[in-house]
Write a protein that holds these residues in place. Sequence first.
Motif, PDB file in Angstrom:
ATOM      1  N   CYS A  82       0.850  -1.202   0.000  1.00  0.00           N
ATOM      2  CA  CYS A  82       0.000   0.000   0.000  1.00  0.00           C
ATOM      3  C   CYS A  82       0.878   1.241   0.000  1.00  0.00           C
ATOM      4  CB  CYS A  82      -0.917  -0.007   1.222  1.00  0.00           C
ATOM      5  SG  CYS A  82      -1.959   1.468   1.329  1.00  0.00           S
ATOM      6  N   HIS A  83       0.770   2.052  -1.037  1.00  0.00           N
ATOM      7  CA  HIS A  83       1.674   3.198  -1.177  1.00  0.00           C
ATOM      8  C   HIS A  83       1.459   4.247  -0.095  1.00  0.00           C
ATOM      9  CE1 HIS A  83      -1.997   4.384  -3.353  1.00  0.00           C
ATOM     10  NE2 HIS A  83      -1.686   5.591  -2.983  1.00  0.00           N
ATOM     11  N   VAL A  84       0.281   4.253   0.548  1.00  0.00           N
ATOM     12  CA  VAL A  84       0.026   5.210   1.625  1.00  0.00           C
ATOM     13  C   VAL A  84       0.991   4.958   2.787  1.00  0.00           C
ATOM     14  CG1 VAL A  84      -1.696   6.092   3.243  1.00  0.00           C
ATOM     15  CG2 VAL A  84      -2.401   5.367   0.959  1.00  0.00           C
ATOM     16  N   VAL A  85       1.289   3.681   3.030  1.00  0.00           N
ATOM     17  CA  VAL A  85       2.248   3.310   4.073  1.00  0.00           C
ATOM     18  C   VAL A  85       3.651   3.225   3.507  1.00  0.00           C
ATOM     19  CG1 VAL A  85       2.912   1.482   5.692  1.00  0.00           C
ATOM     20  CG2 VAL A  85       0.498   2.037   5.375  1.00  0.00           C
ATOM     21  N   ARG A  86       3.765   2.651   2.321  1.00  0.00           N
ATOM     22  CA  ARG A  86       5.068   2.349   1.732  1.00  0.00           C
ATOM     23  C   ARG A  86       5.876   3.598   1.397  1.00  0.00           C
ATOM     24  NH1 ARG A  86       6.717  -2.258  -1.107  1.00  0.00           N
ATOM     25  NH2 ARG A  86       8.222  -1.962  -2.767  1.00  0.00           N
ATOM     26  N   ASP A  87       5.203   4.604   0.876  1.00  0.00           N
ATOM     27  CA  ASP A  87       5.907   5.789   0.388  1.00  0.00           C
ATOM     28  C   ASP A  87       5.828   6.998   1.314  1.00  0.00           C
ATOM     29  OD1 ASP A  87       6.547   4.345  -1.892  1.00  0.00           O
ATOM     30  OD2 ASP A  87       4.758   5.002  -2.968  1.00  0.00           O
ATOM     31  N   HIS A  88       5.019   6.881   2.386  1.00  0.00           N
ATOM     32  CA  HIS A  88       4.820   8.040   3.253  1.00  0.00           C
ATOM     33  C   HIS A  88       4.822   7.599   4.718  1.00  0.00           C
ATOM     34  CE1 HIS A  88       3.753  10.471  -0.289  1.00  0.00           C
ATOM     35  NE2 HIS A  88       3.048   9.425  -0.685  1.00  0.00           N
ATOM     36  N   GLU A  89       5.995   7.575   5.294  1.00  0.00           N
ATOM     37  CA  GLU A  89       6.151   7.144   6.686  1.00  0.00           C
ATOM     38  C   GLU A  89       5.278   7.966   7.624  1.00  0.00           C
ATOM     39  OE1 GLU A  89       7.725   4.835   9.807  1.00  0.00           O
ATOM     40  OE2 GLU A  89       7.953   4.584   7.629  1.00  0.00           O
ATOM     41  N   GLU A  90       5.081   9.236   7.290  1.00  0.00           N
ATOM     42  CA  GLU A  90       4.310  10.119   8.163  1.00  0.00           C
ATOM     43  C   GLU A  90       2.832   9.725   8.250  1.00  0.00           C
ATOM     44  OE1 GLU A  90       4.281  12.012   4.028  1.00  0.00           O
ATOM     45  OE2 GLU A  90       5.683  10.887   5.301  1.00  0.00           O
ATOM     46  N   ASN A  91       2.350   8.900   7.317  1.00  0.00           N
ATOM     47  CA  ASN A  91       0.945   8.497   7.333  1.00  0.00           C
ATOM     48  C   ASN A  91       0.648   7.387   8.341  1.00  0.00           C
ATOM     49  OD1 ASN A  91       0.273  10.305   5.319  1.00  0.00           O
ATOM     50  ND2 ASN A  91       0.510   8.829   3.667  1.00  0.00           N
ATOM     51  N   LYS A  92       1.671   6.741   8.836  1.00  0.00           N
ATOM     52  CA  LYS A  92       1.449   5.554   9.670  1.00  0.00           C
ATOM     53  C   LYS A  92       0.657   5.842  10.937  1.00  0.00           C
ATOM     54  CE  LYS A  92       5.215   2.560   8.151  1.00  0.00           C
ATOM     55  NZ  LYS A  92       6.409   1.798   8.555  1.00  0.00           N
ATOM     56  N   THR A  93       0.800   7.032  11.494  1.00  0.00           N
ATOM     57  CA  THR A  93       0.069   7.323  12.723  1.00  0.00           C
ATOM     58  C   THR A  93      -1.433   7.437  12.476  1.00  0.00           C
ATOM     59  OG1 THR A  93       0.474   9.692  12.375  1.00  0.00           O
ATOM     60  CG2 THR A  93       2.025   8.498  13.796  1.00  0.00           C
ATOM     61  N   ALA A  94      -1.824   7.882  11.276  1.00  0.00           N
ATOM     62  CA  ALA A  94      -3.241   8.136  10.994  1.00  0.00           C
ATOM     63  C   ALA A  94      -3.901   7.063  10.134  1.00  0.00           C
ATOM     64  CB  ALA A  94      -3.397   9.491  10.302  1.00  0.00           C
ATOM     65  N   PHE A  95      -3.136   6.128   9.608  1.00  0.00           N
ATOM     66  CA  PHE A  95      -3.669   5.162   8.642  1.00  0.00           C
ATOM     67  C   PHE A  95      -3.422   3.731   9.114  1.00  0.00           C
ATOM     68  CE2 PHE A  95      -3.204   2.825   4.497  1.00  0.00           C
ATOM     69  CZ  PHE A  95      -4.531   2.931   4.105  1.00  0.00           C
ATOM     70  N   ALA A  96      -4.501   2.956   9.220  1.00  0.00           N
ATOM     71  CA  ALA A  96      -4.384   1.577   9.708  1.00  0.00           C
ATOM     72  C   ALA A  96      -3.879   0.625   8.639  1.00  0.00           C
ATOM     73  CB  ALA A  96      -5.743   1.090  10.225  1.00  0.00           C
ATOM     74  N   GLY A  97      -4.126   0.939   7.375  1.00  0.00           N
ATOM     75  CA  GLY A  97      -3.718   0.047   6.294  1.00  0.00           C
ATOM     76  C   GLY A  97      -4.829  -0.907   5.892  1.00  0.00           C
ATOM     77  N   PRO A  98      -4.728  -1.515   4.707  1.00  0.00           N
ATOM     78  CA  PRO A  98      -5.812  -2.350   4.171  1.00  0.00           C
ATOM     79  C   PRO A  98      -6.172  -3.540   5.041  1.00  0.00           C
ATOM     80  CG  PRO A  98      -3.816  -2.531   2.825  1.00  0.00           C
ATOM     81  CD  PRO A  98      -3.606  -1.386   3.750  1.00  0.00           C
TER      82      PRO A  98
END
Length: 278
Positions: free
Chosen positions: A176-192
């Motif tokens: 998932c590029h939201v997690v893979r390419d943007h480390e800063e998203n990990k706090t707000a995004f649980a992932g698929p």
Amino acid sequence: MSTTTSGTGSSAAADGGGDEGSGAYDARFRVWRGDVEGGALLDFTVQVNDGEVVLDIIHRIQATQAPDLAVRWNCKAGKCGSCSAEINGRPRLMCMTRMSVFARDEVVTVTPLRAFPVVRDLVTDVGFNYTKAREVPSFVPPKDLGPGEYRMMQEDVDRSQEFRKCIECFLCQDTCHVVRDHEENKTAFAGPRFLMRVAELDMHPLDAAATTGLDRKATAQEEHGLGYCNITKCCTEVCPEGIHITDNALIPLKERAVDRKYDPLVWLGNKIRRRPTS
């Protein structure tokens, strides 16, 4: 779960069995070696025999050329999710990737999952996923039903059973590029993987979360980052269990969340229901 780091130390010429008649050949591998401080791809030439998978070859490299190579594995049957890695840039299970899918003159590159911190060699720290798992509120049983009294339509069972096939290999999380390419998203995004869990609970006919004041659709949007997902279906493409994560979980959850938040009729209905009585 096994994290293997030792081997026999024999020479490459003594690997495996087989001969030319049995289909044995020498393959070229590039394997990432290193740790959190950094590393590099190292080249290996190793024998491959008929029917082998990438994990077999990694074990042979470990046994004959790199006894300190770290690799995580367990069942070797595609059911534990431990041996996740990136093979020629694609997230895969090493135990389920047959060498026959590669041309004999092709260089096979094996690297750790890119979305998670490297511990050593092919082993990564996937603790992010367990943190996200704990953030998803569990199933809330209905108060008026006791153990053994739960009843569901078979259609509802079949729908959620697909999601229960997940082996938590975290390949969907990795790709998932939201997690893979943007480390800063990990706090707000649980992932698929965990948005799929929210979707499963939200569509469960016996889940009584709403009676406790928990709105799973609202929490999916506001706490688990459902809006970050732009349904590219990359998570579905790498799932070794063939779960239709995007079509059967994420898109329906998005539709229900949007209806709840933006549909004017739903908005008006909520206003009417909340009108104070005299």
